[in-house]
Design an enzyme around this catalytic site. Structure first.
Site, mmCIF file in Angstrom:
data_model
loop_
_atom_site.group_PDB
_atom_site.id
_atom_site.type_symbol
_atom_site.label_atom_id
_atom_site.label_comp_id
_atom_site.label_asym_id
_atom_site.label_seq_id
_atom_site.Cartn_x
_atom_site.Cartn_y
_atom_site.Cartn_z
ATOM 1 C CD GLU A 1 -9.986 -3.042 0.450
ATOM 2 O OE1 GLU A 1 -10.639 -3.929 1.026
ATOM 3 O OE2 GLU A 1 -9.183 -2.294 1.053
ATOM 4 C CG ASP B 1 -1.916 -1.095 1.294
ATOM 5 O OD1 ASP B 1 -1.982 -1.873 0.331
ATOM 6 O OD2 ASP B 1 -2.617 -1.222 2.314
ATOM 7 C CD GLU C 1 -7.298 4.472 0.157
ATOM 8 O OE1 GLU C 1 -7.303 5.096 1.232
ATOM 9 O OE2 GLU C 1 -7.097 3.247 0.090
#
Length: 770
Positions: free
Chosen positions: A530, A453, A534
């Site tokens: 996911e 991430d 973002e």
């Protein structure tokens, strides 16, 4: 990807104050300057998590590890997880090199009425060389290809696999090879020159086997195929075929000897036209024959509405990513329109709305600007930075410069605390040399031990730095705080292919057209992402930082990544074009896209509002791409409401307004008035949001109307809205001189230096680009 490691909050580190003075001195000595800040090459507190050491590379190659890619498990496991190249999948094992063409299956979750579509790797065809396979290593990598080296230096099989390529290209150091399957292989075709075989394995899956001239094929009673290679020609290729067809096999045979040696994707942003062209190029080594071209499987985002698409062949693959068309050659191009981003929107002029907005500003800053920022690890601190900068922007546009300055000062102080930490500080950035990555501590959601991430986290930091830079260019200078911002950017968006510190475009997969979140990719299902939103927010942050600092190359990269990932999100997460989701998939969106499946779920909850909302947040001025299909927004949210009723029946009580700000801000892109009527100002506030920002967002869209994404501009920072036949044009000029911004419908806007410009007018002119 958000794996809940130790809960939603970060694990506290051992207090650095407990270190001896000698240890403090050693830690300080390991600091590396980056402008006015620094990062460390040694861990400070002693309890930090960190990534595993990678396995040695084949041939002694030493370079930063390509984490967060579809093949990344190859760097960390002796026998890696399946690598889903599409249309084929591959896995080296001790009993041979497994090849499959995954078929789609419906998977049902037992704990809820939910279905996913999975195309699982099976051990359908196995390639077995004459020598034992002792392990697998990564060899050469390029933009979307990797060499998988099995065996050791003397007895080795090197297999080149690439996204979109139906072939795997095999080279042996010595010996011959056999092919077997879970059931006896059936030969359905032999080429006239004897060099190729068409075989069928389990489930009717067809494969092409292609050998050099002078080879000999043998089949035995068990249905195995033996290939004896001539001296000096220890190579062959295998193709996953779209069908059992002699004509198809003949086409694949023509291109089977052009072995892929390099792949490159180059983006070009044409500012005047307002579009992004991506050029995909394959280099090949022709081992036999004269045909230099290979076959390339094109994903839907490559071929759908692509004005530069060349002629494709009359067959295709039904893959998990949707129909894959096949092109013969050494490359192709795509062209997509860039729809613009803005750093912020104008203030609210209507007196009653402005007065209400001031009340929300008072409420959100009642404990001071520092309270907006929070105090956690790199992800949650990023959320706090987003809260603060949205409040700062709105206060500024409302003329409240005192409040703007207070929040701006708090943002600077917070970034500087991380960028230039004290010797005993808990919050700091560390460069991990064994992987080649910058890790912020405290880490969250596996950002350290799994390199997860980073693009999600750092995008919010870069966004905050960009907002500061727009107001204080001197602060952002490389010799001041820009040096550390550039380190964050380099970790996720280095473009050099042989950079000594970081891999190229760590998270972004240039062929799939989107990012991956899992750093090590140690899943049988491959990699995953996911929150597409973002990732998109991160590329918008690159655009703003680059515009604020005058970095045209980075600006062009940000525009390219933003445009490409938006198209991928619309195609694979939302299926706006109706090309991807299988008829048995009953959902309007995917919560997580995996290498081999799309699922309607999140990593932490089965609440439908968060499953849908995770691909909307954070709501920023870069979120307008979500308005591409207003009818889809309503359909998506209506399905969410229906799913939520079932969730309540299964899970009992749950607050109905959780993430209401995220969901209603998305609804406002299609129907602002409906969103205003449904919003509860006293209700739930998502952790990256404020009531100030939600109110301003809803009221602005009610004022301007829905975004018009068909009108483009010859500048990177712009937006167009339309309401009742009137278009509103916004543009921001980050330069120190005035600029004229021209729109594709003929409108124009002169914007002063470091200023926001706006004009409204009737939308009588066509939206088509010249």
């Amino acid at each position: 990807m958000r794996r809940l490691i130790g809960g939603r909050s970060s694990v506290r580190r051992i207090a650095a104050a407990m270190l001896t003075m000698a240890a403090l001195h050693a830690a300080h000595a390991a600091d590396v300057k980056a402008g006015a800040g620094h990062y460390t090459t040694h861990l400070r507190a002693g309890g930090e998590r960190e990534p595993p050491s990678p396995r040695p590379r084949a041939g002694g190659l030493v370079r930063p590890v390509a984490t967060n890619q579809w093949y990344s498990s190859l760097f960390f496991e002796r026998w890696p997880q399946p690598m889903y190249a599409q249309p084929g999948s591959y896995r080296p094992t001790s009993d041979g090199f497994h090849i499959d063409r995954p078929h789609k299956e419906v998977s049902f979750a037992a704990q809820r009425d939910e279905n996913d579509i999975v195309a699982m790797h099976r051990s359908v065809l196995t390639v077995v060389p004459d020598f034992p396979l002792t392990g697998a290593q990564a060899g050469k990598t390029s933009d979307w290809a990797v060499d998988v080296v099995t065996g050791d230096g003397t007895d080795a099989m090197t297999v080149t696999i690439a996204h979109g390529s139906p072939y795997s290209f095999h080279r042996l150091t010595r010996g011959d090879v056999s092919f077997r399957a879970d059931r006896p292989l059936e030969v359905f075709e032999r080429s006239a020159d004897g060099r190729s075989l068409g075989v069928v394995a389990a489930d009717g899956k067809a494969f092409g086997l292609f050998a050099p001239a002078g080879s000999r094929w043998q089949t035995n009673a068990e249905g195995r195929v033996r290939l004896s290679l001539p001296d000096g020609k220890r190579f062959f290729s295998v193709a996953v075929l779209p069908s059992r067809d002699a004509g198809v096999l003949a086409t694949f045979h023509r291109h089977a000897y052009a072995f892929i040696t390099d792949t490159r994707a180059e983006h070009a942003y044409d500012e005047k036209r307002g579009d992004v062209t991506t050029t995909f190029t394959v280099s090949t080594e022709v081992l036999e024959g004269n045909d230099t071209g290979t076959l390339l499987g094109l994903y839907p985002h490559h071929w759908h509405r692509n004005p530069l698409l060349p002629a494709t062949l009359p067959f295709q693959y039904d893959a998990i990513r949707g129909p894959m068309k096949v092109l013969a050659g050494t490359g192709f191009q795509t062209r997509r329109s860039y729809t613009g981003v803005m750093p912020f929107w104008p203030g609210l002029a209507e007196p009653a709305a402005a007065a209400q907005l001031t009340k929300f500003l008072d409420e959100d800053t009642r404990f001071g600007p520092e309270a907006l920022l929070g105090n956690r690890g790199t992800y949650w601190e990023g959320k706090g930075l987003n809260r603060a900068l949205q409040v700062m922007n709105i206060a500024e546009q409302q003329g409240d410069l005192k409040r703007r300055d207070a929040v701006l000062a708090a943002l600077k102080k917070r970034l500087e605390r991380w960028f230039k930490p004290e010797p005993n500080a808990e919050h700091y950035f560390h460069y991990n040399k064994k992987i080649g990555t910058l890790i912020g501590y405290p880490d969250e959601f596996g950002s350290a031990e799994e390199v997860n991430d980073h693009h999600f986290h750092y995008g919010m930091w870069i966004q905050a730095a960009a907002q500061i830079a727009l107001r204080d260019p001197a602060w952002a200078a490389r010799e001041r705080w820009g040096g550390m911002v550039e380190m964050l950017i380099a970790d996720i968006a280095t473009t050099e292919r042989n950079n000594a510190m970081f891999p190229r475009l760590r998270n972004f997969d240039p062929y799939e057209g989107h990012s991956w979140a899992a750093g090590l990719a140690q899943f049988y299902d491959g990699n995953n992402q996911e929150s597409s939103s973002e990732a998109i927010n991160t590329w918008a942050a690159l655009i703003l930082w680059a515009e604020a600092t005058g970095n045209k190359a980075l600006r062009d990269l940000g525009v390219s990544l933003y445009t490409t990932e938006v198209e991928a999100a619309n195609t694979y997460w939302f299926d706006l074009h109706g090309l991807v989701f299988d008829k048995d998939y009953r959902n309007t969106a995917a919560g997580i896209v995996w290498s081999n499946k799309y699922v309607h779920n999140t990593w932490w909850t089965t609440d439908p509002r968060e499953i849908h909302g995770i691909n909307f947040l954070p709501i920023t001025t870069a979120s307008l791409y979500l308005a591409r299909d207003p009818a889809y927004i309503k359909r998506n949210l209506a399905a969410m409401d229906e799913e939520f009723e079932g969730f309540l029946e299964r899970d009992g009580k749950a607050p109905r307004d959780i993430w209401q700000d995220i969901l209603l801000s998305t609804l406002a892109l299609a129907d602002p008035q409906a969103a205003i009527e449904q919003w509860n100002p006293a209700g739930f506030v998502e952790d990256g949001e404020t009531r100030t920002h939600t109110f301003h967002w809803l009221q602005s869209l009610a004022r301007f109307g829905r975004p018009n994404l068909d009108v483009t501009a010859d500048a990177p920072l712009y937006a167009v809205f339309e309401r009742d036949g009137t278009r509103t044009y916004l543009a921001y000029n980050a330069a120190s001189t005035p600029r004229k911004v021209s729109f594709s419908d003929g409108a124009a806007l002169v914007v002063g230096p470091r200023s926001l410009g706006m004009r409204s007018g009737p939308s009588s002119k066509p939206t088509a680009r010249p």
